[in-house]
Each structure stands twice: as structure tokens, then as C-alpha cells.
Design a protein around this motif. Structure first.
Motif, short mmCIF file in Angstrom:
data_model
loop_
_atom_site.label_atom_id
_atom_site.label_comp_id
_atom_site.label_asym_id
_atom_site.label_seq_id
_atom_site.Cartn_x
_atom_site.Cartn_y
_atom_site.Cartn_z
N SER A 78 0.85 -1.15 -0.03
CA SER A 78 -0.01 0.10 0.13
C SER A 78 0.82 1.13 0.21
O SER A 78 0.42 2.25 -0.59
N VAL A 79 2.13 1.06 0.68
CA VAL A 79 2.75 2.40 0.79
C VAL A 79 3.29 2.82 -0.60
O VAL A 79 3.21 4.02 -1.11
N GLN A 80 3.68 2.00 -1.49
CA GLN A 80 4.10 2.58 -2.88
C GLN A 80 2.88 2.74 -3.77
O GLN A 80 3.11 3.28 -5.03
N GLN A 81 1.59 2.69 -3.29
CA GLN A 81 0.35 3.16 -3.75
C GLN A 81 -0.16 4.53 -3.50
O GLN A 81 0.11 5.43 -4.19
N TRP A 82 -0.33 4.40 -1.97
CA TRP A 82 -0.82 5.72 -1.61
C TRP A 82 0.32 6.85 -1.44
O TRP A 82 -0.02 8.18 -1.78
N ALA A 83 1.65 6.55 -1.36
CA ALA A 83 2.50 7.66 -1.21
C ALA A 83 2.68 8.26 -2.39
O ALA A 83 3.54 9.32 -2.45
N ARG A 84 2.31 7.85 -3.52
CA ARG A 84 2.61 8.78 -4.86
C ARG A 84 1.85 9.80 -4.79
O ARG A 84 2.22 10.75 -5.52
N ILE A 85 0.92 10.18 -3.85
CA ILE A 85 0.46 11.47 -3.60
C ILE A 85 1.35 12.47 -3.56
O ILE A 85 1.25 13.85 -3.77
N CYS A 86 2.40 12.04 -2.78
CA CYS A 86 3.63 13.02 -2.51
C CYS A 86 4.37 13.20 -3.59
O CYS A 86 4.98 14.43 -3.37
N ARG A 87 4.19 12.87 -4.68
CA ARG A 87 5.05 13.29 -5.75
C ARG A 87 4.03 14.01 -6.85
O ARG A 87 4.35 14.40 -7.85
N GLY A 88 2.53 14.30 -6.30
CA GLY A 88 1.82 15.09 -7.13
C GLY A 88 1.03 14.40 -7.97
O GLY A 88 -0.09 14.85 -8.73
N ASP A 89 0.92 13.04 -7.85
CA ASP A 89 -0.03 12.04 -8.46
C ASP A 89 -1.33 12.15 -8.04
O ASP A 89 -1.55 12.46 -6.69
#
Length: 575
Positions: A199-210
Motif C-alpha cells: 500500500s505504501v508505494q500506492q498511496w505515497a505517490r500522492i507525495c509526488r503530485g499524482d
């Protein structure tokens, strides 16, 4: 040697930069809800202020027990803003499992939608809509904890892996560095449970503007709903285990799609199918490998060619394939994989002995350091990629979940004096062979109350005694076929019973099934239910949901429901 320290900025810093750069861009959405980056940043600040008012400080743990939705993303980021680590507490887990995690990691408080939750006794709670004074995020270092995720434990006790903020920063950096995360804005489907490290590599993509789309349970599990969600939300990237993808793949009509597979080996057949889809421009697929103890992903490979492999190490990752004396083995020789670099976790919560056993001194690091002993056996290929061979211990992976059979065996032993079990993986299922005075229905209820659903064996098989080797050890190869003593039941009759019987037999990998069989008693699970729904739609054009399978587990009852639904749909179409 890869530079261990080029990991990029802290993930929360990246999120705040994205919110400042694109405030009106949609940051997160779920069914019936959505927030722009500016709105999400405001909510994170408000909740973080409330957490700090309640005493949360840098280095604390904050439990998060929320259903899938925008509030879940808010809570995770708010915990980071206080300098704390989040601890996902899946609301679907048994009460005892959640109670153990709370006792073990000692969260300062738990974010939950219910302000009087009986299952969270003994810990302070706060709702995700809580508002406190706005303050700047607490400064942290890469060594600060980011989250604690619990995995199965071989001694019967789950173990909490403490990953770091630097590890998450490295995760984003290394997947960007190899082009798996492209520069342009993407819409990412969050598919995994927050208690699963993928889940981390899915939701944390919000941190790069996705933009992150939180798929609900029905959208995750029903092929038609899954495919509809991909199209409705404009999802460009999605992550799944190979088993899950094969179950929902028939519903996918969203093209082109960037697909990330991980959590278990990709079968040769699926690999070749995805490679062909890649050549046709329909799917761009990646195979990802990595243990929870190394912050999700350590290697990756574009799915191309004919032979599955897990690819070369990602940037920031140092991989060593070693023999029993910790000497490097040549190309083509099998050894155990050890991983080093900034993504290596701190260790396990309150488990110093186990931490010292698995996180060992790195003899290849000039300035000292640690490496993680994965327990996975691999070998180098001539092209620099790694090929996964298997496990060096009893740990297994079933449907993407890392499972220690010992944890389930300990739960069986706790059921009643004199009971014991040996748990093994058979194909895509867990089978528990049980000895002692066992009421199977009561034992299954006991296990369901103690363990998460993915740890409850699909089959409970009573046997008189465990087979032993000449050395007196349990002979796993000598355990009986769980279907060897199958007796005949009523034969399926008529078009619909025969159709359902064929579908069930194919999905379950059996020669035959009977009209009075119970789908789940035969060892089925949710992914198999998804496949049944997809097959019925393919054969009859009739759309069902997996709830229909769960509500009618007997073959004869399900076949009658399929008949009535099919006939009713045909009559409606003729009007």
C-alpha cells in the motif's frame, strides 16, 4: 556500488511542495468523495494540530483504524506531520489481532471514525475530522520512523516492522530513477490494504503530485466493478498481486494501463501474456520484488520476453547473493539474498533478538552498516537480473501475503489442550492438518477470531497422527492429499448445475464437484469467487457479484440463483 544517500526529499516535504505547485489538482478521491491538494493539505494540517494537542510527539506511534477512503489518506499524512509513525489497524481484522498490535506498539492514540469504539479499549481515540491549531510539520530525519506494519511471525506472534522516512523517500526515488514512475502526472489506483506494505508505494505517490484513487472493497474484488472503476476514474497505474490481477483482469478495458505486480511470483503463463500485451501497447507491466523489511520494493523488471525474473536491484539497493559462510556466489549459483541500503528498516518492535538475527552486520560496507537477511533463495543471471528460486525456510506466500505457518499452528494449539497442526501451502491455499480432539467448525471459528482472514486456512484436515521421517521430524511430503478420501455426492443435474460445476472444478483445480458441495468448504477464497463471477459472465453474459457467491455457497443454490438471474435478464431484454 550504489550511493546509499541519494534518496530524495522527505515524502511529506514532497507532498507540501505538490500542494503548493498544483493546489487545484485532484489529490485523492474515492466513491462519492474527493479532495484537491489544497483541501487535503488543509485537512492534514487540522488533524495534525489536533493530534499534537492530544500529546502526539515526534517518534510516537499513531494507530489508524479507518475504512478505505479519503480520511485514511488524511490520517496517514497527519501522523507524518507530527513526526510520528502511523500503525495501520485494519477494521476487518479480528478484535484480538488489533488488541495485540495496540499492546505491542503502544500508540499514543488511534484515529478512527467511531469515537466510542469498543474494540479499541485502553487507548485514546480521535476522529479524522478533529481540528487543532495549525502549526508547521515537525522536522524529521531520514532515520525517523514512518510506519509500523505487522507481518506474520514464525513463533505465533506477529512482528511489527519499523520502516523509516528515509526508506519511503528512497522508495519513491528509486522507482522514479528507473522510469517506473514517469515524470508526468498519473492517476493511481490504491488497491492494497493499508496493513499490507504494498500500500505504501500506492498511496505515497500522492507525495509526488499524482492523484490517488482509493478503490473500495467491491471495486477491488469484483472484475466488472474493477474495470468500471479504472475507466470511470481514468486510472493510469494500478498495483496488484499476480493472483489478484488474474482474477480481475477480465474486467479491464482501460487502455493503456501501467501495471505493477508484486507480492508473489509471476507465473510463466501470465508473464508471457503480459509481455504480449506490452508488445501490443495495451499494458505496460512491471514485476516488483521486495520484503517489508526493506520498504516494499528492492528490485524491478519490465515484463518482457518469455522467462519470469525479478530484475536487477533498484538504485539505492545493494543486493548480495551469499552462501552459508556469507561469501558471494558466482552467477548461476543459488544462494540467499541479503539486501542493504537506506531502505532497510530499523527492525522489529520490541523484538531485539529477532532484529539482531535478521538485520546483520554488512561486511561489504566500507563504513559499516547493516543488511537484511531475506530468507529468499535467488541466483544471478548473466544479464545482471535476479531469478527467484524459493524460500530457505518454511515461510510461504499465498495470494501476496507473507505467511509464517508457525503463527497459524500456534493458534491451533491454543484452541484446546492436545490439539496441534501442521500448516502447508497447497497451490494457492493454506491447508492445516490437525491432530487431537478437534471440532472443525469450532476450530475454524476460533481461528477466524484470532487471525486475519488471509491466515485462516482454507482447509482443515483431521488426521490421526503426523507422518514422521526416519529422523523423527514431521514428513511434510507424507501429509495426505486433502481430497484423497472424498466420497461421492449428488451429481449436478441440468444446464445450470452442470455449468457451475464445471466452473467450480476449474477454479478449484479439482476433477469434479457435487451439487451438495459448499464452495468455501472446498477451500475457496475471495479471489476464486472473483474468478467464478468472471467465468459465469463469460459463459452466459450474466453479471453477478462476489456477494452472490458468498450468500449461496452450496452449488445447487448458487446454480439456481444463476438460472433465475439469467432467465430474468433474458426476459427483460425481450420486452
Amino acid at each position: 556500488m550504489t550511493d546509499r544517500h541519494v534518496t530524495g526529499p522527505d515524502p511529506l516535504t514532497r507532498f507540501l511542495r505538490a500542494a503548493a505547485a498544483t493546489p487545484d489538482r485532484l489529490a485523492v478521491r474515492s466513491r462519492g468523495a474527493g479532495l484537491t491538494f489544497a483541501q487535503l493539505a488543509d485537512r492534514v494540517t487540522a488533524l495534525a494540530g489536533a493530534l499534537r494537542e492530544r500529546g502526539v510527539r515526534r517518534g510516537d506511534h499513531v494507530g489508524v483504524c479507518l475504512e478505505r477512503g479519503v480520511d485514511l489518506v488524511t490520517a496517514l499524512l497527519a501522523a507524518w506531520s507530527t513526526g510520528a509513525a502511523y500503525v495501520p489497524l485494519d477494521p476487518r481484522h479480528p478484535d484480538e489481532r488489533i488488541a495485540f498490535m495496540i499492546r505491542d506498539c503502544g500508540p499514543r492514540l488511534v484515529v478512527t471514525a467511531d469515537d466510542r469504539p469498543t474494540r479499541l479499549t485502553g487507548v485514546e481515540v480521535i476522529v479524522p475530522a478533529a481540528v487543532g491549531p495549525a502549526t508547521a510539520p515537525v522536522p524529521v530525519t531520514p532515520a525517523d520512523a514512518a510506519y509500523v506494519i505487522y507481518t506474520s511471525g514464525s513463533t505465533g506472534v506477529p512482528k511489527g516492522v519499523v520502516a523509516t522516512r528515509g526508506g519511503v523517500a528512497s522508495l519513491l526515488h528509486r522507482l522514479e530513477a528507473v522510469g517506473a514512475y514517469p515524470d508526468e502526472h498519473r492517476v493511481v489506483g490504491w488497491n492494497a490494504s493499508a496493513s499490507f506494505d504494498a500500500s505504501v508505494q500506492q498511496w505515497a505517490r500522492i507525495c509526488r503530485g499524482d492523484t490517488v484513487v482509493v478503490l473500495d472493497e467491491e471495486e477491488r474484488r469484483d472484475p466488472a466493478r474493477f474495470g468500471a472503476a479504472l475507466a470511470e476514474y481514468g486510472i493510469t497505474d494500478v498495483d496488484a498481486t499476480p493472483s489478484h490481477w488474474e482474477a480481475v483482469e477480465p474486467g479491464n478495458t482501460s487502455l493503456p494501463l501501467r501495471l505493477f505486480l508484486g507480492g508473489e511470483p509471476v507465473s510463466p503463463a501470465l508473464w508471457r501474456r503480459l509481455a504480449e500485451a506490452g508488445r501490443q501497447g495495451r499494458v505496460e507491466a512491471y514485476n516488483l520484488y521486495g520484503p517489508t523489511e526493506c520498504t516494499v520494493d528492492s528490485t524491478t523488471a519490465p515484463i518482457e520476453g518469455d522467462e519470469p525474473h525479478i530484475g536487477p536491484p533498484l538504485p539505492d539497493v545493494e543486493a548480495h547473493v551469499l552462501d552459508d559462510r556469507l561469501a558471494k556466489v558466482p552467477v548461476g549459483v543459488t544462494g540467499e539474498l541479503y539486501l542493504a541500503g537506506p531502505a532497510v528498516a530499523r527492525g522489529y518492535v520490541n523484538r531485539p533478538g529477532l532484529t539482531a538475527e535478521r538485520f546483520v552486520a554488512d561486511p561489504f560496507a566500507g563504513g559499516g552498516g547493516r543488511m537484511y537477511r531475506t530468507g529468499d533463495e535467488v541466483r544471478w543471471r548473466a544479464d545482471g537480473a535476479l531469478e527467484f528460486v524459493g524460500r530457505a525456510d518454511r515461510q510461504v506466500k499465498v495470494r501476496g501475503f507473507r505467511i509464517e505457518p508457525g503463527e497459524i499452528e500456534a493458534a491451533v494449539a491454543a484452541y484446546r489442550e492436545g490439539c496441534a497442526a501442521v500448516v502447508v501451502a497447497r497451490a494457492d491455499d493454506l491447508v492445516a492438518y490437525c491432530v487431537g480432539d478437534v471440532d472443525l467448525d469450532a476450530l475454524r471459528a476460533h481461528l477466524a477470531a484470532q487471525l486475519p482472514a488471509h491466515l485462516v486456512p482454507a482447509r482443515l484436515v483431521p488426521i490421526a497422527a503426523f507422518p514422521l521421517t526416519v529422523n523423527g521430524k514431521i514428513d511434510l511430503a507424507g501429509l495426505p492429499d486433502p481430497d484423497a478420501d472424498r466420497i461421492d455426492g449428488r451429481q449436478p443435474e441440468g444446464k445450470y448445475e452442470e455449468l457451475v460445476a464445471d466452473v467450480w472444478a476449474d477454479v478449484l483445480g479439482r476433477d469434479r464437484v457435487f451439487a451438495d458441495d459448499d464452495f468455501f468448504a472446498l477451500g475457496a477464497h475471495s479471489l476464486m469467487a472473483i474468478r467464478v463471477v468472471a467465468r459465469v459472465k463469460k459463459e452466459l453474459g450474466t453479471a453477478l457479484s462476489i456477494r452472490d457467491v458468498y450468500r449461496r455457497p452450496l452449488l445447487r443454490d448458487f446454480a439456481e440463483f444463476v438460472r433465475a438471474t439469467h432467465v430474468g435478464a433474458a426476459a427483460t431484454a425481450e420486452r
